[in-house]
Design a protein around this motif. Structure first.
Motif, short mmCIF file in Angstrom:
data_model
loop_
_atom_site.label_atom_id
_atom_site.label_comp_id
_atom_site.label_asym_id
_atom_site.label_seq_id
_atom_site.Cartn_x
_atom_site.Cartn_y
_atom_site.Cartn_z
N LYS A 45 72.69 29.71 17.70
CA LYS A 45 72.25 28.46 17.07
C LYS A 45 71.21 28.71 15.99
CE LYS A 45 70.04 25.57 19.59
NZ LYS A 45 69.70 24.67 20.71
N ASP A 46 71.15 27.75 15.07
CA ASP A 46 70.06 27.69 14.11
C ASP A 46 69.56 26.24 14.10
OD1 ASP A 46 71.94 26.26 12.62
OD2 ASP A 46 72.28 27.86 11.17
N ALA A 47 68.93 25.83 13.04
CA ALA A 47 68.30 24.52 13.04
C ALA A 47 69.27 23.36 13.21
CB ALA A 47 67.49 24.34 11.74
N ASP A 48 70.47 23.48 12.64
CA ASP A 48 71.39 22.34 12.69
C ASP A 48 72.79 22.69 13.18
OD1 ASP A 48 72.27 23.80 10.55
OD2 ASP A 48 72.05 22.21 9.05
N THR A 49 72.97 23.90 13.74
CA THR A 49 74.29 24.33 14.21
C THR A 49 74.16 25.00 15.57
OG1 THR A 49 74.93 24.76 11.91
CG2 THR A 49 76.37 25.64 13.64
N THR A 50 75.06 24.65 16.47
CA THR A 50 75.16 25.33 17.76
C THR A 50 76.59 25.79 17.95
OG1 THR A 50 73.39 24.01 18.77
CG2 THR A 50 74.93 25.13 20.26
N ILE A 51 76.77 27.06 18.29
CA ILE A 51 78.10 27.62 18.55
C ILE A 51 78.08 28.22 19.95
CG2 ILE A 51 79.83 29.32 17.87
CD1 ILE A 51 78.78 29.11 15.01
N TRP A 262 83.18 35.11 10.80
CA TRP A 262 83.49 33.68 10.84
C TRP A 262 82.32 32.90 11.42
CZ3 TRP A 262 83.69 29.55 14.05
CH2 TRP A 262 84.48 28.46 13.68
N ILE A 263 81.76 33.41 12.52
CA ILE A 263 80.64 32.72 13.17
C ILE A 263 79.43 32.66 12.24
CG2 ILE A 263 78.95 32.93 15.05
CD1 ILE A 263 81.26 34.15 16.74
N ARG A 264 79.14 33.77 11.59
CA ARG A 264 77.98 33.80 10.69
C ARG A 264 78.14 32.78 9.57
NH1 ARG A 264 75.60 39.18 7.59
NH2 ARG A 264 73.49 38.37 7.27
N GLN A 265 79.34 32.68 9.03
CA GLN A 265 79.57 31.70 7.96
C GLN A 265 79.52 30.27 8.50
OE1 GLN A 265 83.34 32.80 6.21
NE2 GLN A 265 82.52 34.68 5.28
N ARG A 266 80.02 30.09 9.73
CA ARG A 266 80.04 28.74 10.31
C ARG A 266 78.64 28.20 10.56
NH1 ARG A 266 79.74 24.47 11.50
NH2 ARG A 266 81.14 23.01 12.58
N LEU A 267 77.67 29.08 10.75
CA LEU A 267 76.29 28.65 10.94
C LEU A 267 75.74 27.94 9.71
CD1 LEU A 267 74.80 31.74 12.82
CD2 LEU A 267 75.03 29.41 13.73
N ASP A 268 76.40 28.08 8.57
CA ASP A 268 75.96 27.39 7.36
C ASP A 268 76.35 25.92 7.36
OD1 ASP A 268 74.88 29.74 6.37
OD2 ASP A 268 76.71 30.30 5.29
N GLN A 269 77.20 25.53 8.31
CA GLN A 269 77.63 24.14 8.42
C GLN A 269 77.01 23.51 9.67
OE1 GLN A 269 81.93 23.61 8.12
NE2 GLN A 269 82.11 25.71 7.38
N PRO A 270 76.47 22.29 9.56
CA PRO A 270 75.90 21.65 10.74
C PRO A 270 77.00 21.23 11.73
CG PRO A 270 75.89 20.15 8.87
CD PRO A 270 76.31 21.49 8.34
N GLY A 271 76.62 21.12 12.99
CA GLY A 271 77.58 20.68 14.01
C GLY A 271 77.53 21.57 15.23
N THR A 272 78.39 21.26 16.19
CA THR A 272 78.47 22.02 17.44
C THR A 272 79.91 22.44 17.68
OG1 THR A 272 76.65 20.70 18.35
CG2 THR A 272 77.96 21.97 19.91
N VAL A 273 80.11 23.72 17.90
CA VAL A 273 81.45 24.31 18.04
C VAL A 273 81.55 25.04 19.38
CG1 VAL A 273 83.16 25.85 17.03
CG2 VAL A 273 81.57 24.62 15.54
N PHE A 274 82.67 24.87 20.05
CA PHE A 274 82.94 25.57 21.31
C PHE A 274 84.03 26.59 21.03
CE2 PHE A 274 84.57 26.35 25.52
CZ PHE A 274 83.49 26.16 26.38
N ALA A 294 73.81 43.02 15.49
CA ALA A 294 73.70 44.01 14.41
C ALA A 294 73.53 43.34 13.05
CB ALA A 294 74.93 44.92 14.40
N LEU A 295 74.00 42.10 12.95
CA LEU A 295 73.85 41.35 11.70
C LEU A 295 72.61 40.47 11.71
CD1 LEU A 295 77.54 40.22 11.00
CD2 LEU A 295 76.28 42.15 10.00
N GLY A 296 71.81 40.59 12.76
CA GLY A 296 70.59 39.79 12.83
C GLY A 296 70.79 38.39 13.38
N VAL A 297 71.92 38.15 14.05
CA VAL A 297 72.20 36.83 14.62
C VAL A 297 72.09 36.94 16.13
CG1 VAL A 297 73.88 34.96 14.86
CG2 VAL A 297 73.74 36.26 12.71
N ALA A 298 71.19 36.18 16.72
CA ALA A 298 70.95 36.26 18.16
C ALA A 298 71.90 35.36 18.93
CB ALA A 298 69.50 35.87 18.46
N SER A 299 72.27 35.81 20.12
CA SER A 299 73.04 34.98 21.05
C SER A 299 72.29 34.99 22.37
CB SER A 299 74.45 35.53 21.25
OG SER A 299 74.43 36.84 21.77
N ALA A 300 72.35 33.87 23.09
CA ALA A 300 71.61 33.75 24.35
C ALA A 300 72.54 33.26 25.43
CB ALA A 300 70.43 32.80 24.18
#
Length: 304
Positions: A45-51, A262-274, A294-300
């Protein structure tokens, strides 16, 4: 060989090789006493997107209740469901596409690609599982390898109607969620069709060799999935994939890399994706989570 099959294989093999995994779930199965399980779930997730990242099993036995708790809550909060592929509506068209991709263009019979001992073992395995090996002679080895990865599961009581993708897709359609895909069936077929012949033969022979242990090994993988134990699942899968590193690179690591982009690019769009993909993609070395990191994107991990 431990293998989490591609979700389109059951309907295709039903038409091409006599597989019956598509048999409807019976009333007795539907009312079987259920066991509640808690498969692993992650979020990016970031400020306006959750995957959400959910690892699936494409076939399942009756009586496993997983679509509740944290998984169901995350799904309900999502605007969109994204799968590996959207299953084609026409199984006949799917079978035709698969047959075309698997056809041996050099005219060499499948059995002739195998040594004497491997040929005998392969033909015996096909016959034992109700698959006419003669009907596969025109195809490349990966086709028979996938048939032998799917057909025995029917005898063991697994049903694709109960697979996680089917359940999630039905729920998405019922609630009006958009359903998307990371790949197409043609792309997935291309991964197999593009394998060097040596790797295709190795895949087939490894599958045949692993059949006696399929019940125990597949059940173990499913148990780890049900218990939310991705590290244990990865350890078992990695042990098997070490024997076929080229397959692991093409069918696991490279595909994970594509999905990570795909996930990294999708974080640029707001919303919630399963996102729901085979559990093996979310476990171990080269997993989606590891490549995201490795790309600096955290998952929890989501606590359930």
């Amino acid at each position: 060989m431990k293998w989490l099959s591609f979700r389109w294989l059951a309907p295709a093999m039903m038409l091409l090789g006599g597989c019956a995994l598509e048999q409807p779930v019976s009333a007795r199965d539907a009312t079987a006493r259920s066991t509640y399980v808690t498969p692993a779930l992650w979020e990016v997730k970031d400020a306006d997107t959750t995957i959400y990242l959910f690892g699936t099993v494409h076939v399942m036995k009756p009586g496993v209740d997983w679509f509740k708790g944290g998984v169901k809550s995350a799904f309900d909060r999502s605007d969109e469901l994204v799968l590996e592929i959207v299953e084609p509506e026409d199984p006949n068209g799917l079978a035709s596409t698969m047959a075309g991709a698997a056809l041996a263009r050099d005219g060499v019979k499948l059995s002739d690609r195998l040594g004497t001992a491997d040929r005998a073992s392969y033909q015996a395995a096909m016959s034992t599982n109700g698959l006419p090996w003669q009907a596969f002679e025109m195809f490349n080895p990966w086709m028979a390898g996938m048939a032998l990865s799917v057909k025995p599961l029917e005898t063991l009581g697994y049903k694709s109607d109960l697979g996680a993708e089917r359940v999630l897709t039905a729920a998405a359609n019922a609630s009006g969620k958009k359903v998307g895909a990371l790949e197409t069936v043609e792309q997935q077929l291309g991964y197999f069709a593009g394998l060097p012949m040596e790797q295709q033969v190795k895949f087939l022979t490894a599958t045949v060799e692993g059949l006696p242990d399929m019940d125990r090994e597949f059940a173990s993988l499913v148990t780890h999935w049900q218990g939310g134990e991705p590290d244990k699942l990865a350890a078992e899968m990695n042990e098997s994939l070490e024997a076929t590193p080229e397959l692991a690179r093409v069918l696991l690591i490279q595909r994970n890399a594509n999905w990570v982009r795909w996930i990294r690019q999708r974080l640029d769009q707001p919303g919630t994706v399963f996102i729901a993909v085979g559990a093996g993609h979310l476990a171990g070395k080269g997993s989606v989570q590891e490549q995201l990191k490795a790309l600096g994107v955290a998952s929890a991990r989501v606590t359930q």
